[in-house]
Design a protein around this motif. Structure first.
Motif, PDB file in Angstrom:
ATOM      1  N   LYS A 124       0.538  -1.475   0.241  1.00 45.45           N
ATOM      2  CA  LYS A 124      -0.176  -0.179  -0.308  1.00 45.45           C
ATOM      3  C   LYS A 124       0.774   1.164   0.123  1.00 45.45           C
ATOM      4  O   LYS A 124       1.563   0.821   0.648  1.00 45.45           O
ATOM      5  CB  LYS A 124      -0.744   0.116   1.282  1.00 45.45           C
ATOM      6  CG  LYS A 124      -1.784  -1.050   1.228  1.00 45.45           C
ATOM      7  CD  LYS A 124      -2.820  -1.409   3.068  1.00 45.45           C
ATOM      8  CE  LYS A 124      -4.036  -1.952   2.627  1.00 45.45           C
ATOM      9  NZ  LYS A 124      -4.443  -2.074   3.598  1.00 45.45           N
ATOM     10  N   LYS A 125       0.425   2.179  -1.372  1.00 42.83           N
ATOM     11  CA  LYS A 125       1.132   3.074  -0.802  1.00 42.83           C
ATOM     12  C   LYS A 125       0.436   4.591   0.034  1.00 42.83           C
ATOM     13  O   LYS A 125      -0.697   4.108  -0.179  1.00 42.83           O
ATOM     14  CB  LYS A 125       1.021   3.753  -1.936  1.00 42.83           C
ATOM     15  CG  LYS A 125       2.544   3.541  -3.119  1.00 42.83           C
ATOM     16  CD  LYS A 125       2.543   3.816  -4.705  1.00 42.83           C
ATOM     17  CE  LYS A 125       1.639   3.804  -4.915  1.00 42.83           C
ATOM     18  NZ  LYS A 125       1.676   4.818  -6.929  1.00 42.83           N
ATOM     19  N   THR A 126       1.293   5.278   0.503  1.00 42.56           N
ATOM     20  CA  THR A 126       0.556   6.577   0.862  1.00 42.56           C
ATOM     21  C   THR A 126       0.785   7.944   0.428  1.00 42.56           C
ATOM     22  O   THR A 126       1.067   8.040  -0.673  1.00 42.56           O
ATOM     23  CB  THR A 126       1.682   7.069   2.989  1.00 42.56           C
ATOM     24  OG1 THR A 126       1.490   5.248   3.152  1.00 42.56           O
ATOM     25  CG2 THR A 126       0.907   7.605   3.583  1.00 42.56           C
ATOM     26  N   LEU A 127      -0.484   8.581   0.983  1.00 43.16           N
ATOM     27  CA  LEU A 127      -1.228   9.694   0.124  1.00 43.16           C
ATOM     28  C   LEU A 127      -0.510  10.961   1.134  1.00 43.16           C
ATOM     29  O   LEU A 127      -1.629  10.629   1.986  1.00 43.16           O
ATOM     30  CB  LEU A 127      -1.758  10.129  -0.599  1.00 43.16           C
ATOM     31  CG  LEU A 127      -2.433  11.610  -1.792  1.00 43.16           C
ATOM     32  CD1 LEU A 127      -1.067  11.282  -2.154  1.00 43.16           C
ATOM     33  CD2 LEU A 127      -3.888  11.121  -1.797  1.00 43.16           C
ATOM     34  N   ILE A 128       0.318  12.017   0.739  1.00 42.94           N
ATOM     35  CA  ILE A 128       0.396  12.786   1.875  1.00 42.94           C
ATOM     36  C   ILE A 128      -0.141  14.335   1.262  1.00 42.94           C
ATOM     37  O   ILE A 128       0.668  14.586   0.617  1.00 42.94           O
ATOM     38  CB  ILE A 128       2.158  12.799   2.229  1.00 42.94           C
ATOM     39  CG1 ILE A 128       2.178  11.397   2.845  1.00 42.94           C
ATOM     40  CG2 ILE A 128       1.488  13.844   3.426  1.00 42.94           C
ATOM     41  CD1 ILE A 128       4.026  11.284   3.416  1.00 42.94           C
ATOM     42  N   LEU A 129      -1.038  14.803   1.989  1.00 43.80           N
ATOM     43  CA  LEU A 129      -1.709  16.145   2.105  1.00 43.80           C
ATOM     44  C   LEU A 129      -1.846  17.614   3.127  1.00 43.80           C
ATOM     45  O   LEU A 129      -2.063  16.951   4.020  1.00 43.80           O
ATOM     46  CB  LEU A 129      -2.944  15.859   1.162  1.00 43.80           C
ATOM     47  CG  LEU A 129      -3.243  14.872   0.272  1.00 43.80           C
ATOM     48  CD1 LEU A 129      -4.334  14.288  -0.006  1.00 43.80           C
ATOM     49  CD2 LEU A 129      -2.889  15.213  -1.501  1.00 43.80           C
ATOM     50  N   HIS A 130      -1.360  18.544   1.901  1.00 50.73           N
ATOM     51  CA  HIS A 130      -1.465  19.805   2.715  1.00 50.73           C
ATOM     52  C   HIS A 130      -3.306  20.487   2.959  1.00 50.73           C
ATOM     53  O   HIS A 130      -3.517  20.099   1.743  1.00 50.73           O
ATOM     54  CB  HIS A 130      -0.574  20.662   2.639  1.00 50.73           C
ATOM     55  CG  HIS A 130       0.600  20.300   3.208  1.00 50.73           C
ATOM     56  ND1 HIS A 130       1.446  20.747   3.926  1.00 50.73           N
ATOM     57  CD2 HIS A 130       1.613  19.605   2.502  1.00 50.73           C
ATOM     58  CE1 HIS A 130       2.665  20.418   4.433  1.00 50.73           C
ATOM     59  NE2 HIS A 130       2.992  19.499   3.460  1.00 50.73           N
ATOM     60  N   GLU A 145      -5.221  -0.755  13.479  1.00 49.38           N
ATOM     61  CA  GLU A 145      -4.830  -1.355  12.176  1.00 49.38           C
ATOM     62  C   GLU A 145      -4.831   0.052  10.983  1.00 49.38           C
ATOM     63  O   GLU A 145      -3.918  -0.751  10.672  1.00 49.38           O
ATOM     64  CB  GLU A 145      -6.754  -0.920  12.044  1.00 49.38           C
ATOM     65  CG  GLU A 145      -7.130  -2.202  12.397  1.00 49.38           C
ATOM     66  CD  GLU A 145      -8.150  -2.816  12.310  1.00 49.38           C
ATOM     67  OE1 GLU A 145      -9.291  -1.743  10.918  1.00 49.38           O
ATOM     68  OE2 GLU A 145      -8.734  -3.225  12.814  1.00 49.38           O
ATOM     69  N   VAL A 146      -4.561   0.899  11.100  1.00 49.17           N
ATOM     70  CA  VAL A 146      -4.350   1.546  10.131  1.00 49.17           C
ATOM     71  C   VAL A 146      -2.983   2.526  10.474  1.00 49.17           C
ATOM     72  O   VAL A 146      -2.103   2.916   9.326  1.00 49.17           O
ATOM     73  CB  VAL A 146      -5.199   3.399  10.766  1.00 49.17           C
ATOM     74  CG1 VAL A 146      -4.425   4.546   9.996  1.00 49.17           C
ATOM     75  CG2 VAL A 146      -6.305   3.548  10.727  1.00 49.17           C
ATOM     76  N   LEU A 165      -0.354   1.448   7.972  1.00 40.30           N
ATOM     77  CA  LEU A 165       1.212   3.088   7.159  1.00 40.30           C
ATOM     78  C   LEU A 165       2.197   2.644   7.065  1.00 40.30           C
ATOM     79  O   LEU A 165       2.852   2.828   5.721  1.00 40.30           O
ATOM     80  CB  LEU A 165       0.324   4.076   8.583  1.00 40.30           C
ATOM     81  CG  LEU A 165       1.065   5.364   8.025  1.00 40.30           C
ATOM     82  CD1 LEU A 165       0.833   5.487   6.695  1.00 40.30           C
ATOM     83  CD2 LEU A 165       1.261   6.410   9.248  1.00 40.30           C
ATOM     84  N   PHE A 166       2.714   1.551   7.730  1.00 41.62           N
ATOM     85  CA  PHE A 166       3.900   1.195   8.559  1.00 41.62           C
ATOM     86  C   PHE A 166       4.697  -0.055   8.216  1.00 41.62           C
ATOM     87  O   PHE A 166       6.263   0.218   7.814  1.00 41.62           O
ATOM     88  CB  PHE A 166       4.494   1.143  10.153  1.00 41.62           C
ATOM     89  CG  PHE A 166       4.616   3.128  10.914  1.00 41.62           C
ATOM     90  CD1 PHE A 166       5.092   3.966   9.609  1.00 41.62           C
ATOM     91  CD2 PHE A 166       3.649   3.499  11.452  1.00 41.62           C
ATOM     92  CE1 PHE A 166       4.986   5.185  10.338  1.00 41.62           C
ATOM     93  CE2 PHE A 166       3.389   4.752  11.603  1.00 41.62           C
ATOM     94  CZ  PHE A 166       4.236   5.618  11.048  1.00 41.62           C
TER      95      PHE A 166
END
Length: 316
Positions: A28-34, A164-165, A169-170
């Protein structure tokens, strides 16, 4: 009517095949947004998350005014970015007077919001604030240990969801076997209270123990922070059942020349190349033949010496 566009190049086809559903999904890839406004602390947190997930994360630095994960219709832009980047986890940071240093973590299913949990950031310490031997710094892309301590992770619904999250994530890529020397980092999550979790990142140092299994020491390398749970949204039961479905057909390695018969059981085919016995040279190891060859060579040699001496006498 909506226009259905089909891929016209081989590259576009490969991209679509990579994003298509699989029996065993990719990591799973992570999307980081402001958000519209972010504080210095929250910007540092998002940057640290990107560094920890480097190679498996995509970070956008522009402000996003239309994203409101907990509001109806506020997740449209979020789902658009998820489909565009093929990310199934997101971290969204925003800062307001009502909710300062606010971080929203969530997961996606079929590029739609699956569940959400909102936490506040307290007592944040950046990676640069820790001093340690740089030789033990974790390598990029290495698999981590994830440790959850506290009864709250089993009893409190909000903490169970946060567990779970954070695991998704890691954890990175799912693998079957691990090399012990490649495990060089650990995430420690401690439930201080039903609404507060202490999260820290440590490097693993292997030392001699006198046995095969080395002794493990943890060195805190940062970042570390307190996560204060504010809001959460669980998936409905129907969506959970849909997302938790798994295929009964597991991918099997195809073994060549092996069949399964109901009566005889497992059978194998062996292919032997055609043998031409008449043309195959046979080894000659008989002692008699070797002796005849030696005698023949000796007779030939004596004959040549005799003829040479006869010629010499005639010449005299």
């Amino acid at each position: 009517m909506m226009e259905i566009r089909t891929p016209k190049t081989h590259k576009a086809k490969r991209v679509l095949e990579k994003r298509a559903p699989k029996l065993v999904e990719n990591g799973k890839k992570t999307l980081i947004l402001h958000g519209t406004k972010t504080s210095a602390t929250l910007s540092s947190v998002l940057m640290e998350l990107y560094r920890l997930k480097k190679g498996g994360a995509i970070k956008y630095s522009r402000r996003n005014e239309n994203i409101r994960p907990f509001e109806s219709g506020g997740e449209t832009s979020l789902e658009f970015f998820s489909q565009k980047t093929d990310c199934s986890i997101f971290a969204y940071g925003s800062h307001t007077k009502k909710r300062p240093d606010n971080l929203v973590l969530g997961r996606m299913y079929d590029h739609h919001v699956y569940d959400l949990i909102e936490v506040g950031i307290d007592n944040f310490k950046s990676l640069l604030s820790f001093s340690y031997d740089k030789k033990i710094a974790p390598h990029e892309g290495s698999k981590p240990f994830i440790c959850f301590t506290g009864e709250g992770f089993e009893n409190v619904p909000e903490l169970k969801q946060l567990k779970e999250v954070l695991t998704d994530l890691f954890r990175g890529e799912v693998v079957d076997n691990l090399n012990l020397t490649g495990l060089d980092r650990a995430y420690i999550c401690s439930a201080i209270s039903p609404t507060k979790v202490f999260l820290t990142h440590c490097a693993i140092k292997l030392k001699k123990s006198g046995t095969i299994v080395p002794r493990i020491e943890l060195v805190e390398v940062g970042p570390s922070m307190d996560l204060v749970i504010r809001r959460n949204r669980l998936p409905n039961e129907g969506l959970r059942k849909e997302a938790m479905k798994s295929s009964k057909d597991k991918p099997k390695k195809k073994v060549k020349n092996v069949d399964q018969d109901d009566v005889l059981g497992k059978r194998g085919r062996i292919f032997i190349p055609e043998q031409e016995v008449g043309k195959t040279p046979l080894p000659d190891k008989s002692k008699g033949v070797k002796r005849e060859r030696r005698e023949g060579k000796l007779k030939k040699k004596n004959k040549e010496e005799g003829s040479a001496s006869k010629k010499h006498k005639e010449s005299e």
